[in-house]
Design a protein around this motif. Structure first.
Motif, PDB file in Angstrom:
ATOM      1  N   ILE A 185       0.836  -1.211   0.000  1.00 33.03           N
ATOM      2  CA  ILE A 185       0.000   0.000   0.000  1.00 33.03           C
ATOM      3  C   ILE A 185       0.868   1.257   0.000  1.00 33.03           C
ATOM      4  CG2 ILE A 185      -1.638   1.353   1.400  1.00 33.03           C
ATOM      5  CD1 ILE A 185      -2.845  -1.426   2.245  1.00 33.03           C
ATOM      6  N   GLU A 186       1.977   1.203   0.753  1.00 27.82           N
ATOM      7  CA  GLU A 186       2.885   2.359   0.799  1.00 27.82           C
ATOM      8  C   GLU A 186       3.384   2.747  -0.590  1.00 27.82           C
ATOM      9  OE1 GLU A 186       5.199   2.288   5.109  1.00 27.82           O
ATOM     10  OE2 GLU A 186       5.849   0.952   3.513  1.00 27.82           O
ATOM     11  N   LYS A 187       3.506   1.723  -1.455  1.00 27.95           N
ATOM     12  CA  LYS A 187       4.120   1.991  -2.763  1.00 27.95           C
ATOM     13  C   LYS A 187       3.108   2.090  -3.897  1.00 27.95           C
ATOM     14  CE  LYS A 187       8.493  -0.153  -1.590  1.00 27.95           C
ATOM     15  NZ  LYS A 187       8.832  -1.561  -1.341  1.00 27.95           N
ATOM     16  N   LEU A 188       1.826   2.092  -3.574  1.00 25.84           N
ATOM     17  CA  LEU A 188       0.821   2.173  -4.641  1.00 25.84           C
ATOM     18  C   LEU A 188       0.997   3.465  -5.437  1.00 25.84           C
ATOM     19  CD1 LEU A 188      -2.438   0.903  -2.874  1.00 25.84           C
ATOM     20  CD2 LEU A 188      -1.068  -0.292  -4.595  1.00 25.84           C
ATOM     21  N   PRO A 189       0.759   3.407  -6.751  1.00 23.41           N
ATOM     22  CA  PRO A 189       0.989   4.582  -7.595  1.00 23.41           C
ATOM     23  C   PRO A 189      -0.092   5.654  -7.435  1.00 23.41           C
ATOM     24  CG  PRO A 189       0.149   2.751  -8.898  1.00 23.41           C
ATOM     25  CD  PRO A 189       0.373   2.215  -7.522  1.00 23.41           C
ATOM     26  N   ALA A 190      -1.236   5.298  -6.837  1.00 26.33           N
ATOM     27  CA  ALA A 190      -2.323   6.281  -6.717  1.00 26.33           C
ATOM     28  C   ALA A 190      -3.002   6.091  -5.371  1.00 26.33           C
ATOM     29  CB  ALA A 190      -3.331   6.062  -7.847  1.00 26.33           C
ATOM     30  N   PRO A 191      -3.801   7.080  -4.930  1.00 19.63           N
ATOM     31  CA  PRO A 191      -4.508   6.899  -3.660  1.00 19.63           C
ATOM     32  C   PRO A 191      -5.364   5.637  -3.672  1.00 19.63           C
ATOM     33  CG  PRO A 191      -4.688   9.169  -4.390  1.00 19.63           C
ATOM     34  CD  PRO A 191      -4.037   8.401  -5.510  1.00 19.63           C
ATOM     35  N   MET A 192      -5.329   4.937  -2.570  1.00 22.31           N
ATOM     36  CA  MET A 192      -6.076   3.690  -2.392  1.00 22.31           C
ATOM     37  C   MET A 192      -7.543   3.863  -2.800  1.00 22.31           C
ATOM     38  SD  MET A 192      -5.174   0.753  -0.620  1.00 22.31           S
ATOM     39  CE  MET A 192      -6.022  -0.675  -0.028  1.00 22.31           C
ATOM     40  N   GLU A 193      -8.129   4.978  -2.403  1.00 24.64           N
ATOM     41  CA  GLU A 193      -9.547   5.202  -2.667  1.00 24.64           C
ATOM     42  C   GLU A 193      -9.830   5.129  -4.168  1.00 24.64           C
ATOM     43  OE1 GLU A 193     -11.037   8.916  -1.195  1.00 24.64           O
ATOM     44  OE2 GLU A 193     -13.119   8.340  -1.565  1.00 24.64           O
ATOM     45  N   GLU A 194      -9.014   5.823  -4.954  1.00 26.99           N
ATOM     46  CA  GLU A 194      -9.201   5.806  -6.411  1.00 26.99           C
ATOM     47  C   GLU A 194      -9.059   4.394  -6.956  1.00 26.99           C
ATOM     48  OE1 GLU A 194      -6.536   8.497  -8.390  1.00 26.99           O
ATOM     49  OE2 GLU A 194      -7.144  10.158  -7.059  1.00 26.99           O
ATOM     50  N   MET A 195      -8.056   3.684  -6.455  1.00 34.79           N
ATOM     51  CA  MET A 195      -7.792   2.347  -6.991  1.00 34.79           C
ATOM     52  C   MET A 195      -8.892   1.368  -6.617  1.00 34.79           C
ATOM     53  SD  MET A 195      -3.667   2.084  -6.703  1.00 34.79           S
ATOM     54  CE  MET A 195      -3.590   0.652  -7.763  1.00 34.79           C
TER      55      MET A 195
END
Ligand SMILES: [Zn+2]
Ligand SMILES: [Zn+2]
Length: 577
Positions: free
Chosen positions: A42-52
């Protein structure tokens, strides 16, 4: 919810904590690992969690399962996660904080919690001081040392500090200021000078010519580079090397004495004296005392007290309580002093949980100019502290006999710190107890008893004819845990009635008996022993902190066993009803 949007980092942090809590609780390590993995991803996700989550993209990320997505959704929508809150409240809150100590992972913290009952950093620090980690599986002396360093580092910027640190750091600062090449007058003031058990800052009063102030500021900046030295109002402020806030009050020379009195405080003591001054026709301002014909010339603080017909009141007593009464009674000259101390009691050796041998403790005590100590190791039910069974007691007594022979001008008393069992009995039979010179009784377990149960338990121990002394009467650990519930007034009355002794435990972590009991202790003429509860040679000099407590309590030297001769002590210990 209108709240700030939760970031990926914050979500990751919660999953990390979830993993840690599960590990602390000793649950399936795979479950914990799944959360740690999720957090890392999660720390390295390219976009906010909510959007994804909204775009469905999250389902394609490896390592993020259904459960994690569901929990993340709740977090994003409500800002909270009931599962996390519930889990968190199922463990002592201090455990998570302990994880911040370098080198302590959840498994180690769990062990400290489960095996030693440690639930926060303060308790852990104390446990290190009494060598609890040395024989704990997976730890050892080196780890203990590292943990202690880690705690010191973490605590560096906290807002409360032990008086021992306050004194050490203030002496360091004073020694640096002494190097200032131009004339200045200075004194440590505030709560450190009053020897309060916990201090928030170090205050130093400096009298210096106005035109030298900027030079002094630069000097301090150079001496304490990186300490964020700043001018603030009439003061210079910075952090001591140990992280304690420092305030240097600057005044001019003619104001030094009144300012010394004023900045030493306490506020309520200053107000008390100010009132008396006004009654006598003086006016007190921060930097001067004004009489009818102008500024009163003062050469020392004693001159201020003399104006209102009082003897000098030592800083330790200036708490705005009953010090005027004490000063009026003439008892201030009887207050115990460091130079009155002839020895101390309650010393541990490597027979139980101390680091050093009996003889090493003796050598240290002799260096301090003492003529006696008592070796008071832990009794047999203190398994956590390697308590002594009868065979090992015999061995220790033989060793003490030899040492007493080797040092004829010194006396080692044979003693024990005997656990008080839950019913108030001790853990040796009378035929063993009678062989000690004297017995110290201590509560080390079952802190959660009700006040009346705890009081009865301790009263029964005090009434045991072999018990002479009650150690750390509330069991508190400063900045770590409150004492157990107990009716201490009843206990002190019983101690006085039976002519026994209560300890002022001089460990800066304890300082128990608290000085606020001074008035009752004086009224009852309770006998006091100032005990370092030493677990290594360095601790023996902790007696100093106990002396400050006794002085704050207003206790005269004659009621303190440490000031007695060996002969007088022998007679007192022999007397058993
Ligand atoms: Zn103890
Ligand atoms: Zn002890």
């Amino acid at each position: 919810m209108g709240a700030e949007k939760i970031t990926n980092e914050q979500i990751a942090e919660i999953f990390k904590e979830l993993g840690a809590i599960l590990e602390l609780k000793g649950e399936n390590p795979f479950k914990a690992r799944a959360y740690y993995n999720a957090a890392r991803i999660i720390e390295k996700l390219p976009a906010p969690m909510e959007e994804m989550i909204n775009s469905g993209e999250i389902a394609r990320i490896k390592g993020i399962g259904e459960a994690v997505i569901k929990k993340s959704k709740v977090l994003i929508e409500t800002g909270q996660l009931p599962y996390y809150e519930k889990l968190k409240s199922s463990i002592p809150p201090g455990l998570l904080e302990m994880l911040k100590i370098p080198g302590l992972g959840p498994r180690k913290v769990r062990k400290l919690w489960q095996e030693l009952g440690i639930t926060n950093i303060g308790e852990l620090e104390y446990a290190c001081d009494v060598n609890r980690l040395v024989s704990l599986e997976g730890f050892g002396l080196k780890t203990q040392q590292k943990v202690l360093e880690g705690i010191k580092f973490l605590k560096k910027y906290s807002d409360k500090h032990f008086i021992s640190d306050g004194i050490a750091e203030s002496e360091l600062i004073a020694s640096v200021l002494q190097e200032f090449p131009k004339a200045l007058q200075m004194h440590v003031v505030g709560s450190v000078r009053r020897r309060c058990e916990i201090i928030g800052e170090i205050e130093v009063l400096v009298a210096i010519e106005c035109e030298l102030r900027s030079e002094l500021l630069n000097f301090i900046k150079e001496a304490f580079s990186g300490a964020d030295v700043k001018e603030k109002d009439e003061n210079i402020v910075f952090r001591s090397p140990g992280g304690i806030p420092v305030v240097i009050h600057l005044v001019d020379k003619s104001s030094f004495i009144p300012a010394l009195f004023y900045f030493t405080g306490s506020d309520s003591h200053v107000r008390m004296i100010e009132k008396l001054l006004i009654d006598k026709g003086y006016r007190f301002v921060k930097n001067a005392i004004l009489g009818k014909t102008g500024r009163v010339n003062l050469n020392s603080e004693a001159d201020i007290y003399a104006l209102v017909g009082l003897p000098f009141i030592p800083p330790e007593l200036r708490e705005g309580r009953d010090e005027l009464e004490l000063a009026g009674s003439g008892e201030i000259s009887e207050l115990v002093k460091m130079s009155d101390i002839k020895g101390c009691f309650h010393i541990h050796s490597n027979y139980s949980d101390g680091i050093n041998s009996v003889e090493e403790m003796v050598i240290r005590a002799r260096e301090l100019g003492y003529s006696f100590i008592s070796i008071s190791d832990h009794s047999k039910s203190a398994f956590y502290a390697n308590g002594l069974d009868e065979a090992r007691l015999e061995q220790q007594w033989k060793e003490i006999d030899e040492i007493n022979e080797k040092y004829p001008d010194f006396r080692v008393f044979k003693s024990i710190e005997s656990d008080i069992l839950v019913d108030g009995s001790l853990d040796y039979e009378d035929r063993v107890l009678e062989k000690f010179d004297f017995v110290i009784a201590s509560v080390h377990s079952r802190f959660a008893l009700s006040a009346s149960e705890q009081t009865e338990r301790v009263l029964r121990a005090i009434r045991n004819p072999f018990v002479k002394m009650l150690a750390h009467p509330t069991g508190r650990l400063l900045l770590a845990r409150k004492g157990y519930e107990i009716d201490l007034e009843r206990v002190l009355r019983e101690i006085a009635k039976l002519d026994k002794v209560v300890e002022i435990n001089a460990s800066p972590h304890r300082l128990d008996l608290d000085w606020r009991w001074g008035k009752l202790v004086r009224e009852l003429n309770v006998k006091i022993a100032i005990n370092p509860d030493a677990h290594n040679v360095d601790d023996v000099s902790d007696v100093e902190y106990g002396v400050y407590v006794a002085r704050k309590a207003g206790i005269p030297g004659r009621n303190i066993l440490n000031t007695w001769s060996v002969e007088k002590l022998e007679a007192f210990f022999r007397k058993k009803e």
